[in-house]
Design a protein around this motif. Structure first.
Motif, mmCIF file in Angstrom:
data_model
loop_
_atom_site.group_PDB
_atom_site.id
_atom_site.type_symbol
_atom_site.label_atom_id
_atom_site.label_comp_id
_atom_site.label_asym_id
_atom_site.label_seq_id
_atom_site.Cartn_x
_atom_site.Cartn_y
_atom_site.Cartn_z
ATOM 1 N N ARG A 1 68.906 -21.507 40.542
ATOM 2 C CA ARG A 1 69.350 -21.794 41.904
ATOM 3 C C ARG A 1 68.239 -22.552 42.619
ATOM 4 O O ARG A 1 67.082 -22.154 42.584
ATOM 5 C CB ARG A 1 69.654 -20.519 42.672
ATOM 6 N N ILE A 2 68.623 -23.663 43.240
ATOM 7 C CA ILE A 2 67.662 -24.500 43.961
ATOM 8 C C ILE A 2 68.270 -24.847 45.312
ATOM 9 O O ILE A 2 69.410 -25.287 45.379
ATOM 10 C CB ILE A 2 67.374 -25.809 43.189
ATOM 11 N N GLU A 3 67.497 -24.649 46.362
ATOM 12 C CA GLU A 3 67.949 -25.050 47.692
ATOM 13 C C GLU A 3 67.106 -26.238 48.145
ATOM 14 O O GLU A 3 65.892 -26.145 48.265
ATOM 15 C CB GLU A 3 67.809 -23.908 48.687
ATOM 16 N N LEU A 4 67.783 -27.346 48.367
ATOM 17 C CA LEU A 4 67.153 -28.578 48.840
ATOM 18 C C LEU A 4 67.534 -28.771 50.304
ATOM 19 O O LEU A 4 68.713 -28.751 50.635
ATOM 20 C CB LEU A 4 67.650 -29.764 47.999
ATOM 21 N N GLN A 5 66.532 -28.921 51.156
ATOM 22 C CA GLN A 5 66.778 -29.179 52.577
ATOM 23 C C GLN A 5 66.154 -30.517 52.947
ATOM 24 O O GLN A 5 65.027 -30.813 52.548
ATOM 25 C CB GLN A 5 66.146 -28.104 53.455
ATOM 26 N N LEU A 6 66.888 -31.282 53.721
ATOM 27 C CA LEU A 6 66.411 -32.571 54.197
ATOM 28 C C LEU A 6 66.813 -32.666 55.665
ATOM 29 O O LEU A 6 67.996 -32.788 55.975
ATOM 30 C CB LEU A 6 67.057 -33.680 53.375
ATOM 31 N N ILE A 7 65.833 -32.557 56.554
ATOM 32 C CA ILE A 7 66.130 -32.495 57.987
ATOM 33 C C ILE A 7 65.331 -33.573 58.713
ATOM 34 O O ILE A 7 64.111 -33.622 58.631
ATOM 35 C CB ILE A 7 65.789 -31.105 58.563
ATOM 36 N N TYR A 8 66.061 -34.433 59.411
ATOM 37 C CA TYR A 8 65.441 -35.494 60.200
ATOM 38 C C TYR A 8 65.154 -34.979 61.603
ATOM 39 O O TYR A 8 66.054 -34.545 62.308
ATOM 40 C CB TYR A 8 66.376 -36.699 60.308
ATOM 41 N N PHE A 9 63.887 -35.031 61.989
ATOM 42 C CA PHE A 9 63.493 -34.746 63.353
ATOM 43 C C PHE A 9 63.191 -36.078 64.027
ATOM 44 O O PHE A 9 63.298 -37.130 63.402
ATOM 45 C CB PHE A 9 62.278 -33.808 63.379
ATOM 46 N N GLU A 10 62.816 -36.030 65.280
ATOM 47 C CA GLU A 10 62.641 -37.271 66.029
ATOM 48 C C GLU A 10 61.604 -38.203 65.399
ATOM 49 O O GLU A 10 61.806 -39.411 65.348
ATOM 50 C CB GLU A 10 62.246 -36.964 67.471
ATOM 51 N N ASP A 11 60.492 -37.652 64.905
ATOM 52 C CA ASP A 11 59.452 -38.527 64.369
ATOM 53 C C ASP A 11 58.930 -38.109 62.995
ATOM 54 O O ASP A 11 57.910 -38.599 62.536
ATOM 55 C CB ASP A 11 58.294 -38.651 65.354
ATOM 56 N N PHE A 12 59.626 -37.188 62.329
ATOM 57 C CA PHE A 12 59.263 -36.862 60.952
ATOM 58 C C PHE A 12 60.470 -36.313 60.206
ATOM 59 O O PHE A 12 61.421 -35.808 60.791
ATOM 60 C CB PHE A 12 58.081 -35.882 60.883
ATOM 61 N N LEU A 13 60.393 -36.460 58.905
ATOM 62 C CA LEU A 13 61.410 -35.929 58.010
ATOM 63 C C LEU A 13 60.824 -34.699 57.330
ATOM 64 O O LEU A 13 59.699 -34.744 56.808
ATOM 65 C CB LEU A 13 61.774 -36.982 56.953
ATOM 66 N N TYR A 14 61.571 -33.607 57.373
ATOM 67 C CA TYR A 14 61.159 -32.379 56.697
ATOM 68 C C TYR A 14 62.018 -32.229 55.457
ATOM 69 O O TYR A 14 63.239 -32.333 55.521
ATOM 70 C CB TYR A 14 61.365 -31.164 57.615
ATOM 71 N N LEU A 15 61.357 -32.029 54.319
ATOM 72 C CA LEU A 15 62.130 -31.729 53.126
ATOM 73 C C LEU A 15 61.499 -30.538 52.430
ATOM 74 O O LEU A 15 60.289 -30.344 52.464
ATOM 75 C CB LEU A 15 62.258 -32.933 52.198
ATOM 76 N N SER A 16 62.362 -29.708 51.875
ATOM 77 C CA SER A 16 61.870 -28.559 51.123
ATOM 78 C C SER A 16 62.769 -28.320 49.925
ATOM 79 O O SER A 16 63.959 -28.622 49.951
ATOM 80 C CB SER A 16 61.799 -27.302 51.992
ATOM 81 N N ILE A 17 62.140 -27.801 48.892
ATOM 82 C CA ILE A 17 62.865 -27.380 47.699
ATOM 83 C C ILE A 17 62.359 -25.997 47.344
ATOM 84 O O ILE A 17 61.160 -25.790 47.169
ATOM 85 C CB ILE A 17 62.661 -28.354 46.529
ATOM 86 N N GLU A 18 63.306 -25.063 47.301
ATOM 87 C CA GLU A 18 62.970 -23.686 46.953
ATOM 88 C C GLU A 18 63.819 -23.290 45.756
ATOM 89 O O GLU A 18 65.030 -23.521 45.743
ATOM 90 C CB GLU A 18 63.249 -22.771 48.134
ATOM 91 N N ASP A 19 63.168 -22.705 44.753
ATOM 92 C CA ASP A 19 63.907 -22.309 43.552
ATOM 93 C C ASP A 19 63.608 -20.865 43.192
ATOM 94 O O ASP A 19 62.699 -20.253 43.730
ATOM 95 C CB ASP A 19 63.591 -23.255 42.378
ATOM 96 N N ASN A 20 64.391 -20.351 42.260
ATOM 97 C CA ASN A 20 64.207 -18.974 41.785
ATOM 98 C C ASN A 20 63.639 -18.956 40.369
ATOM 99 O O ASN A 20 63.887 -18.030 39.603
ATOM 100 C CB ASN A 20 65.531 -18.204 41.838
ATOM 101 N N GLY A 21 62.872 -19.972 40.032
ATOM 102 C CA GLY A 21 62.319 -20.097 38.683
ATOM 103 C C GLY A 21 61.088 -19.237 38.453
ATOM 104 O O GLY A 21 60.774 -18.328 39.231
ATOM 105 N N ILE A 22 60.363 -19.570 37.398
ATOM 106 C CA ILE A 22 59.213 -18.765 36.957
ATOM 107 C C ILE A 22 57.926 -19.094 37.708
ATOM 108 O O ILE A 22 56.908 -18.453 37.492
ATOM 109 C CB ILE A 22 58.984 -18.911 35.440
ATOM 110 N N GLY A 23 57.970 -20.083 38.588
ATOM 111 C CA GLY A 23 56.802 -20.417 39.400
ATOM 112 C C GLY A 23 55.850 -21.374 38.700
ATOM 113 O O GLY A 23 56.027 -21.722 37.536
ATOM 114 N N ILE A 24 54.850 -21.782 39.458
ATOM 115 C CA ILE A 24 53.804 -22.664 38.933
ATOM 116 C C ILE A 24 52.571 -21.802 38.711
ATOM 117 O O ILE A 24 52.062 -21.173 39.646
ATOM 118 C CB ILE A 24 53.473 -23.801 39.931
ATOM 119 N N LYS A 25 52.106 -21.766 37.495
ATOM 120 C CA LYS A 25 50.918 -20.979 37.170
ATOM 121 C C LYS A 25 49.677 -21.649 37.752
ATOM 122 O O LYS A 25 49.622 -22.862 37.887
ATOM 123 C CB LYS A 25 50.758 -20.841 35.657
#
Length: 145
Positions: free
Chosen positions: A62-86
């Motif tokens: 499961r991966i949640e991708l968010q892409l939100i435009y604000f007035e002067d910046f773009l916010y993006l995030s990706i959150e997953d339920n994987g094994i993580g980054i060691k």
């Protein structure tokens, strides 16, 4: 084709063509804004890299991708339920993580990584010059596949 369709449609197409719509929840602001082509392509490549990493390396279901435009910046995030980054993976940084850092830096962006054995959250803010003619609404919704 990317120039005509823009970032949001191109991302939806990438998700569908790669048959990962069952894993990806794509939330985005309803947006009439277009950034310059170079910026949009860089953001597209960043997101593709993050999605591929979450599926291939983190084995996320499961991966949640968010892409939100604000007035002067773009916010993006990706959150997953994987094994993580060691820890040793971030220190030795493979080409994917190095390319990600380079692309974010090229866009004068800021990136934050949080990872555990229960998943990873990567959030990025990319500044841009606001255009008074662009219309941005605060509504954001999941894409429908």
């Amino acid at each position: 084709m990317f120039r005509e369709r823009g970032l949001l449609i191109s991302l939806n197409e990438f998700i569908l063509l790669n048959k990962i719509e069952s894993k990806v929840i794509f939330l985005h602001s309803e947006n009439k804004k277009r950034l310059n082509l170079d910026t949009e392509l860089s953001i597209y490549r960043i997101i593709k890299e993050l999605l591929n990493n979450a599926i291939k390396h983190a084995k996320a279901s499961r991966i949640e991708l968010q892409l939100i435009y604000f007035e002067d910046f773009l916010y993006l995030s990706i959150e997953d339920n994987g094994i993580g980054i060691k820890e040793n993976q971030t220190e030795s940084k493979g080409n994917g993580l190095k390319n990600l850092d380079l692309r974010v830096n090229y866009l004068n962006g800021k990136m934050n990584r949080e990872s555990s054995d229960k998943g990873t959250l990567i959030s990025i803010e990319i500044p841009y010059e606001p255009n008074p003619e662009d219309k941005i609404t605060a509504d954001w919704r999941p894409s429908t596949f």
